[in-house]
Design a protein around this motif. Sequence first.
Motif, PDB file in Angstrom:
ATOM      1  N   VAL A   1       0.859  -1.182   0.000  1.00 20.68           N
ATOM      2  CA  VAL A   1       0.000   0.000   0.000  1.00 20.68           C
ATOM      3  C   VAL A   1       0.896   1.233   0.000  1.00 20.68           C
ATOM      4  N   VAL A   2       0.749   2.072  -1.013  1.00 24.75           N
ATOM      5  CA  VAL A   2       1.479   3.326  -1.112  1.00 24.75           C
ATOM      6  C   VAL A   2       0.516   4.466  -0.794  1.00 24.75           C
ATOM      7  N   THR A   3       0.881   5.335   0.145  1.00 26.06           N
ATOM      8  CA  THR A   3       0.024   6.453   0.523  1.00 26.06           C
ATOM      9  C   THR A   3       0.765   7.770   0.348  1.00 26.06           C
ATOM     10  N   ALA A   4       0.022   8.860   0.446  1.00 28.00           N
ATOM     11  CA  ALA A   4       0.590  10.204   0.373  1.00 28.00           C
ATOM     12  C   ALA A   4       0.456  10.860   1.742  1.00 28.00           C
ATOM     13  N   GLU A   5       1.481  11.579   2.154  1.00 25.43           N
ATOM     14  CA  GLU A   5       1.463  12.184   3.492  1.00 25.43           C
ATOM     15  C   GLU A   5       0.266  13.102   3.674  1.00 25.43           C
ATOM     16  N   HIS A   6      -0.065  13.897   2.667  1.00 24.75           N
ATOM     17  CA  HIS A   6      -1.121  14.901   2.787  1.00 24.75           C
ATOM     18  C   HIS A   6      -2.325  14.498   1.930  1.00 24.75           C
ATOM     19  N   ASP A   7      -3.052  13.537   2.434  1.00 28.27           N
ATOM     20  CA  ASP A   7      -4.190  12.970   1.712  1.00 28.27           C
ATOM     21  C   ASP A   7      -5.226  12.549   2.748  1.00 28.27           C
ATOM     22  N   ILE A   8      -6.489  12.866   2.509  1.00 26.90           N
ATOM     23  CA  ILE A   8      -7.526  12.486   3.476  1.00 26.90           C
ATOM     24  C   ILE A   8      -7.720  10.971   3.540  1.00 26.90           C
ATOM     25  N   LEU A   9      -7.167  10.224   2.575  1.00 29.38           N
ATOM     26  CA  LEU A   9      -7.334   8.777   2.569  1.00 29.38           C
ATOM     27  C   LEU A   9      -6.210   8.023   3.258  1.00 29.38           C
ATOM     28  N   THR A  10      -5.175   8.728   3.694  1.00 27.35           N
ATOM     29  CA  THR A  10      -3.986   8.032   4.198  1.00 27.35           C
ATOM     30  C   THR A  10      -4.288   7.154   5.403  1.00 27.35           C
ATOM     31  N   THR A  11      -5.047   7.652   6.357  1.00 26.52           N
ATOM     32  CA  THR A  11      -5.309   6.873   7.565  1.00 26.52           C
ATOM     33  C   THR A  11      -6.091   5.607   7.252  1.00 26.52           C
ATOM     34  N   GLU A  12      -7.122   5.701   6.423  1.00 27.07           N
ATOM     35  CA  GLU A  12      -7.916   4.510   6.139  1.00 27.07           C
ATOM     36  C   GLU A  12      -7.139   3.518   5.278  1.00 27.07           C
ATOM     37  N   ALA A  13      -6.312   4.018   4.356  1.00 25.41           N
ATOM     38  CA  ALA A  13      -5.519   3.116   3.523  1.00 25.41           C
ATOM     39  C   ALA A  13      -4.486   2.369   4.357  1.00 25.41           C
ATOM     40  N   GLU A  14      -3.811   3.092   5.236  1.00 26.55           N
ATOM     41  CA  GLU A  14      -2.825   2.444   6.087  1.00 26.55           C
ATOM     42  C   GLU A  14      -3.499   1.546   7.118  1.00 26.55           C
ATOM     43  N   GLY A  15      -4.713   1.893   7.512  1.00 26.04           N
ATOM     44  CA  GLY A  15      -5.471   1.027   8.416  1.00 26.04           C
ATOM     45  C   GLY A  15      -5.797  -0.306   7.767  1.00 26.04           C
ATOM     46  N   TYR A  16      -6.126  -0.285   6.480  1.00 32.62           N
ATOM     47  CA  TYR A  16      -6.376  -1.528   5.755  1.00 32.62           C
ATOM     48  C   TYR A  16      -5.119  -2.382   5.727  1.00 32.62           C
ATOM     49  N   ALA A  17      -3.982  -1.765   5.453  1.00 34.93           N
ATOM     50  CA  ALA A  17      -2.726  -2.513   5.432  1.00 34.93           C
ATOM     51  C   ALA A  17      -2.427  -3.124   6.793  1.00 34.93           C
ATOM     52  N   ALA A  18      -2.683  -2.363   7.847  1.00 35.48           N
ATOM     53  CA  ALA A  18      -2.451  -2.887   9.200  1.00 35.48           C
ATOM     54  C   ALA A  18      -3.386  -4.048   9.508  1.00 35.48           C
ATOM     55  N   ALA A  19      -4.641  -3.938   9.071  1.00 36.09           N
ATOM     56  CA  ALA A  19      -5.598  -5.020   9.300  1.00 36.09           C
ATOM     57  C   ALA A  19      -5.184  -6.283   8.556  1.00 36.09           C
ATOM     58  N   LEU A  20      -4.639  -6.122   7.362  1.00 32.33           N
ATOM     59  CA  LEU A  20      -4.130  -7.281   6.641  1.00 32.33           C
ATOM     60  C   LEU A  20      -3.021  -7.971   7.429  1.00 32.33           C
TER      61      LEU A  20
END
Length: 303
Positions: free
Chosen positions: A238-257
């Motif tokens: 999962v690649v995220t951007a520091e300043h993005d409203i989706l970063t927390t939920e995207a990284e949360g999905y990766a953590a849940a995996l």
Amino acid sequence: MSRLLPPERLHPQVRALPDVTGPIDPARLDEQRRAVADNTPVEAGAGVPVHHVEDVDADGVPCRLYRPADGPLPVIVYTHGGGWVDGGLTSHDPLCRLLAVRSGAAVLAVDYRLAPEHPFPAAPDDVDRAIDWVRSSGAALSLDAGRVALSGDSSGGHLAAVAARRSRDRGIEVRAQALFYPVMDPAGTTWGDVVFPGLKAPNLRWCWDVFVPAHVDRGHPDVSPARGDLRGLPPTLVVTAEHDILTTEAEGYAAALAEAGVSSVTFRAQGQVHGFVRRLARFDAAHAAVDLAAGHLARHLSA
């Protein structure tokens, strides 16, 4: 009240561009779609040369196939971003070209049906159909149906994550997935009150509303991928951007995996904003992100 992000927090290449993202006007959606396609050469460049590119009909789903070489090739099924309402083969052509060349795999870009004309489940059904087409007809194009991976950006990352779980449940092996800042939470519970350049919360809420009509259960894993059974899903980047409203939920999905025992790695691009990966002519970080994804996918697609 929303708080603006201080400009100095942004990468200079981001800061150099004006934030012109306004509210979505449903009456002008076709015009917006044309503008995104027309601006692709400016935002992403012409795209790198690929050995062979052709448009194909994947059992009724328009797709574009990128083959970086001859011979039987593994396949990356790519689903584009655009809030399920925008984007297509033109907008993501340079990105798919680069992913094919850097990974050494064929890339099948799926031109799935868009909302609001075609709401859920049209898009995920189209992705499933494209995957099935690779398995049933790919050999005629020297595609190795036994080595399939998934990738996508933003709403396309959402569709890729949904397809990974649905493929598992249908007994179809997916070797890996690489997701760029995927959309995961229709409730927007982690968007916060900071206004970042690019993706805006009101626009994303509108996209969710037209993609998933009111009668659909938003808690279903086909809508909220992180809420499903994640065990046995493919290795994920999962690649995220520091300043993005989706970063927390995207990284949360990766953590849940990872909690579910899935190999899961996250990289956050510092100073970057939503949509940076497609903008290959603008941001150096876009090339680095594609390299990461290509390496991850190539490793798991190797025989």
